[in-house]
Design an enzyme around this catalytic site. Structure first.
Site, PDB file in Angstrom:
ATOM      1  NE  ARG A 126       8.779  -0.479   8.832  1.00 39.16           N
ATOM      2  CZ  ARG A 126       7.634  -0.169   8.355  1.00 39.16           C
ATOM      3  NH1 ARG A 126       7.365   0.442   7.346  1.00 39.16           N
ATOM      4  NH2 ARG A 126       6.718  -0.307   9.126  1.00 39.16           N
ATOM      5  NE  ARG A 163      -1.560   0.740  11.770  1.00 42.84           N
ATOM      6  CZ  ARG A 163      -0.584   1.002  10.976  1.00 42.84           C
ATOM      7  NH1 ARG A 163      -0.828   2.163  10.300  1.00 42.84           N
ATOM      8  NH2 ARG A 163       0.523   0.178  10.773  1.00 42.84           N
ATOM      9  NE  ARG A 204       4.576  -3.427  11.810  1.00 43.57           N
ATOM     10  CZ  ARG A 204       5.292  -4.051  10.909  1.00 43.57           C
ATOM     11  NH1 ARG A 204       6.242  -4.704  11.084  1.00 43.57           N
ATOM     12  NH2 ARG A 204       5.233  -3.169   9.533  1.00 43.57           N
ATOM     13  CE  LYS A 242      -0.775  -0.187   4.879  1.00 42.89           C
ATOM     14  NZ  LYS A 242       0.018   0.923   5.451  1.00 42.89           N
ATOM     15  NE  ARG A 282       8.492  -3.044   5.274  1.00 37.85           N
ATOM     16  CZ  ARG A 282       7.327  -2.464   5.394  1.00 37.85           C
ATOM     17  NH1 ARG A 282       6.633  -1.996   4.498  1.00 37.85           N
ATOM     18  NH2 ARG A 282       6.874  -2.910   6.688  1.00 37.85           N
TER      19      ARG A 282
END
Ligand code: AMP
Length: 198
Positions: free
Chosen positions: A137, A92, A148, A17, A131
């Site tokens: 990250r 969210r 998450r 996204k 990723r």
């Protein structure tokens, strides 16, 4: 000329996204407002907000609704968001939807479309693993990723029902090439009469 479009892109972590949001916002000439990016920038700069949210992000928990909503209200009050914006990562949960609706209603505005990027959980996990290797990250650890995704399923997915009841959700298959997916989103938005920036 800039087109007017007030958009939200929603999808599980790893759905792409962020990438698609940037592409769509560019074609409409509107800014992306990503709460995750705002938090990460503040953490990087060591601001008081950054210090306040570092541990929360690392665990994959949600930053408190009131604080997050205030940040979004400030951002949407800037001039470049007057004619439209693309929200990524906010709202969210259902409480944040209520905050946003109230804020927009106060300006005589509402979201035009909610783009839901649908990707199977296994695919999200695989993409997030990639990723993590590429970007490092701090919240792309196995434990934080699983947490998450759970929050997404339990807290974020219900907002789709709220927006679905308003008839503004476009469900987009998020599996395919980047260009194919951008094309699917653009077609769905065009079908709503949302015009591109000239
Ligand atoms: P994202 O880049 O959208 O995956 O967001 C990264 C992290 O920032 C999340 O795991 C949360 O800790 C925090 N965050 C981002 N957006 C929100 C939000 N709308 N409400 C609460 N926390 C958020």
């Amino acid at each position: 000329m800039t087109a007017s479009a007030r958009l939200l892109i929603v999808g599980p972590q790893g759905s792409g996204k962020g990438t698609q949001g940037v592409r769509i916002a560019e074609s409409y000439g509107i800014p992306v407002v990503s709460t995750g990016d705002i938090f990460r920038a503040n953490i990087k700069e060591g601001t008081p907000l950054g210090q306040q949210v570092t541990a929360i992000l690392d665990k994959g928990d949600l930053v408190p609704d009131e604080l997050t909503s205030e940040i979004v209200r400030d951002r949407l009050s800037q001039d470049d968001a007057a004619n439209g914006f693309l929200l990524d990562g906010y709202p969210r949960n259902v409480a944040q939807v209520a905050h946003l609706e109230e804020f927009l209603a106060g300006r005589g505005e509402a979201l035009d479309a909610v783009i839901l990027l649908q990707v199977p959980r296994e695919e999200s996990i695989a993409r997030l693993g990639l990723r993590a290797a590429e970007q490092g990250r701090s919240d792309d650890t196995d434990a934080a990723i699983a947490h998450r995704l759970d929050i997404y399923e339990h807290e974020t997915a219900p907002i789709i029902e709220v927006y679905g009841a308003k008839g503004i959700v476009d469900r987009i298959d998020g599996v395919g090439s980047l260009d194919e997916i951008t094309e699917r989103i653009s077609a769905a938005l065009a079908a709503r009469g949302l015009r591109l920036a000239a």
